[in-house]
Enzyme design. Sequence first.
Site, PDB file in Angstrom:
ATOM      1  N   MET A 236      -6.440 -10.790  -5.986  1.00  0.00           N
ATOM      2  CA  MET A 236      -5.321 -11.205  -6.833  1.00  0.00           C
ATOM      3  C   MET A 236      -4.034 -10.476  -6.472  1.00  0.00           C
ATOM      4  SD  MET A 236      -4.540 -13.487  -8.479  1.00  0.00           S
ATOM      5  CE  MET A 236      -4.899 -14.741  -9.657  1.00  0.00           C
ATOM      6  N   CYS A 237      -4.115  -9.187  -6.163  1.00  0.00           N
ATOM      7  CA  CYS A 237      -2.876  -8.452  -5.885  1.00  0.00           C
ATOM      8  C   CYS A 237      -2.216  -8.966  -4.617  1.00  0.00           C
ATOM      9  CB  CYS A 237      -3.126  -6.950  -5.811  1.00  0.00           C
ATOM     10  SG  CYS A 237      -4.328  -6.475  -4.576  1.00  0.00           S
ATOM     11  N   THR A 238      -3.019  -9.413  -3.674  1.00  0.00           N
ATOM     12  CA  THR A 238      -2.467  -9.996  -2.456  1.00  0.00           C
ATOM     13  C   THR A 238      -1.702 -11.265  -2.794  1.00  0.00           C
ATOM     14  OG1 THR A 238      -4.313  -9.160  -1.129  1.00  0.00           O
ATOM     15  CG2 THR A 238      -3.033 -10.973  -0.192  1.00  0.00           C
ATOM     16  N   SER A 241       1.468 -10.272  -5.302  1.00  0.00           N
ATOM     17  CA  SER A 241       2.620  -9.473  -4.914  1.00  0.00           C
ATOM     18  C   SER A 241       2.746  -9.125  -3.433  1.00  0.00           C
ATOM     19  CB  SER A 241       2.654  -8.181  -5.720  1.00  0.00           C
ATOM     20  OG  SER A 241       1.396  -7.546  -5.602  1.00  0.00           O
TER      21      SER A 241
END
Lengths: 463, 533
Positions: A236-238, A241
């Site tokens: 998800m962080c990839t 953001s």
Amino acid sequence: MADMDEPEKKRSRVVELTEKMVVDGGNGLAACEWEGRWNHLKKFLERSGPFTHPDFEPSTESLQFMLETCKILVIGAGGLGCELLKDLALSGIRNINVVDMDTIDVSNLNRQFLFRPKDVGRPKADVAADFINSRVPGCCVVPHFKKIQDLDETFYRQFHIIVCGLDSVVARRWMNGMLLSLLVYEDGILDPGSIIPLIDGGTEGFKGNARVILPGMTACIDCTLELYPPQINFPMCTIASMPRLPEHCIEYVRMLLWPKETPFGDCVALDGDDPEHIQWAYQRSLERAAEFNITGVTYRLTQGVVKRIIPAVASTNAVIAAACATEVFKIASSAYIPLNNYMVFNDVEGLYTYTFEAERKENCSACSQVPLDLHFAPSSKLQEVLDYLTESASLQMKSPAVTATVEGKNKTLYLQSVASIEQRTRPNLSKTLKELGLMDGQELAVADVTTPQTMLFRLYFTS
Amino acid sequence: MAATQASKEQKYDRQLRLWGDHGQETLENAHVCLVNATATGTEILKNLVLPGIGAFTIVDGHTVSGEDVGNNFFLSNNSIGKNRAQAATELLQEMNSDVSGNFVEESPDKLLDNDPEFFHRFTIVIGVHLPESTCMRLGSVLWSASVPFLVCKTYGLIGYMRLVVQEHTVIESHPDNALEDLRLDQPFSEFKNHIQSYDLDSMDKKDHSHTPWIIIVAKYLEKWLSEHNCQAPKNYKEKEAFRQIIREGVRKNENGVPEDEENFEEAVKNVNTALNPTKVPTALEDLFNSEQCNNITSQTPAFWVMLRAVKEFVHNEGSGSLPVRGTIPDMIADSQKFISLQNIYREKAMQDTAAVSKHVERLLQSVGKPPESISEKDIKLLCKNASFLRVVRCRSLAEEYSVDSVNKDEITSCMDSPDSEMVFYLMLRAVDRFYQQHSRYPGVYNYQVEEDISKLKLCVNSLLQEYSLNVNIKDDYIHEFCRYGAAEPHTVAAFLGGSAAQEAIKIISHQFVPFSNTFIYNAMSQTSATLHL
């Protein structure tokens, strides 16, 4: 190469066949035989040989069995299904049923050869059945425009062999579970008459596999879950953001931007088959990519990521379906020892096949009779139990629903598939097992899409 | 016009993702010839018509029999007595309106007698169930014309394919597990400059944990080299020590506990492959040393001119290495660091490609051809795939069948295991011999099965004797091949149909690597083998 017998015998055979034509009304269809029709097959049914199955006895009755009595179910009328129907029909099988819940799409036409552009939108099962029945006289394919889960054990029990050409592991596991549930044990001994062989084929690009499963006897789908590659999901962080690949940009649009902007209406989900939706997603993905100086976003890639498209060609489907159909023939006719039990195929470089015997898993959650245990501390939260059920390599459940008997009453601890119940039981996820009133050694019943039968686990408390 | 293109994109979407628009174009420009519309033949064509080859032509002098209709999806019972080429063309053509189907109601032998050049027009010729003599004749014509020839046969439960092509070049082989081209063992100057901008020790926490692993390994390697006399870690012990140093590079929090730095984990995991020495693959070295590469003329195909240019590059600007591929795998990193690192590789690749282009230009000039003869696009594609270039060469049928050049070693070594698929190749040869002698195949009629066993055995023995093959073929196989009675069961034909069609697509598109040169499929055991004959 006309007929197989000498001229005198040939004459009497034609008489025989003509008589058969008159008597054999079949299923109300005009019985259509012609001289020599089954010559290619007869050589395997009416002649003895050095490599045949030890139980095989050559006879003219085998062909009659194949034509009149043998009943085969084909699951899926897509890339593999179309090929399977053709292969079985030309192998002397007349009683075929086919199940498929899908309708025909333009992108199917490069390999699902029973369909034409005019058929787009119609149910695959119906169109496939029509085509085979009209091209192969005497063949009677009965279509079922349904999900496999919509049919019950009375339906499945009527078939001698079931062949799957599915595109989902979940569906395979369900089918696997259904056939396991039909097994009859008397005094702990498996009644061989209750076994329905399952032939399973799968393809992806230039790779494929075919396997023979004898439920209760050989390795089942769940015994070899690790053979199925896990689906790639980006962190998800990839996505949120720090995208680096064009795929990350597309996933951002699908998972975060679409729900936020609801471009086609409040409750309208992103439909990978709607070109307008994909066009929107494509444009927004380009914008996202531009922000981060990422190149490579195309319409084709956008659609591929949103729909999780798996590339496919006619040739691989032809090969794998043929291998499966050969196994159906072997089992139906007892002519040869069937594949034992797994073949993989890959023609990226040359042609490569590898055949091996997949082994049964001792504690397979589907086919072993070993009771399933859960070990958790009473202070563990229900969420941890659910995580185990979904993340364990051997269980890999999708959205398990858990019920248990608490203080004499049947209580649903958590269920995801019905919104109102999900809402009501959600608070349970953060409660401890002790708080939920569960006791050491008690039974938990778990239902999930991966199996038609509820699975029973025994809960043991650890300290 | 636009409408048809769009609908073709939709229709072919699933296969375009495998061979791209340029691959599809080669298919749409291809004209495939099928000789003999048996079940095997029509199944092969089905798998070529569906993906949209431009055109096919069926050559078949036979009339449709009841037996033919029984195992062939593309023949109907009302075509019994009609010419088989015509009947099959109708039902195959009907599957895809983009494809144009043609038929010639003539036996291949007749065509070879009267008009052998008829076959020169085809992109590939697929010959199915050809008697040996016809096969050899056709093979000879196609070999002289450099037209690829694919021979296929379904005999009982055995499938057979033989590819005959003199030289087939592949730029896009699409290898399954390719190693990355990172050059960490010999960093180019732009890369070295780039990593200078990184000071791992002084970075803030966020930057530190989002630095690409390539940079981490490169930095630590620089340090190692300076401390180890410019010797990179070589054995397991040294590599493990190197990994440990990287592990220790992970930042610790105020309590001395290592932070969760996934990029450092990736670095450790990739040390082994990252330290692989960059070198030109042996297969490519062999190509560099070949006749075609070293003898460039105005007739030389583009592939060899470009390959020679790459060789020149390797010996000059490349200092012993191929042009940089220019791609890096995804890794934990923030967008800016990843993209800027990726661009370093991309720009280097562009530079190297430009240098190769100059060599191409020079070579073309030296043989009096204009520089536009080979496009930038093609040069770029070849440079990107430099490590994966393949050339497939198959012997002619004449060589395979000649007593002087038969591959005895291959046959005898395979037959050390008497049940190896090689036995089926020998049986098919014996059966061909039987046909030559008796004008029929063994065991076609029930009453013939028993008596043909000894006749077939004679053929087997004469075959082995003629080629001086000291191998033993079990009687069981001779019996089995009489039992088959030249039957062509549909499921075995369909398996071969899929296999052969994809090999034909490889030949037409020059993508993916074709088999070489004989493939045997055994439906009894669901096994297969590739033999070199």
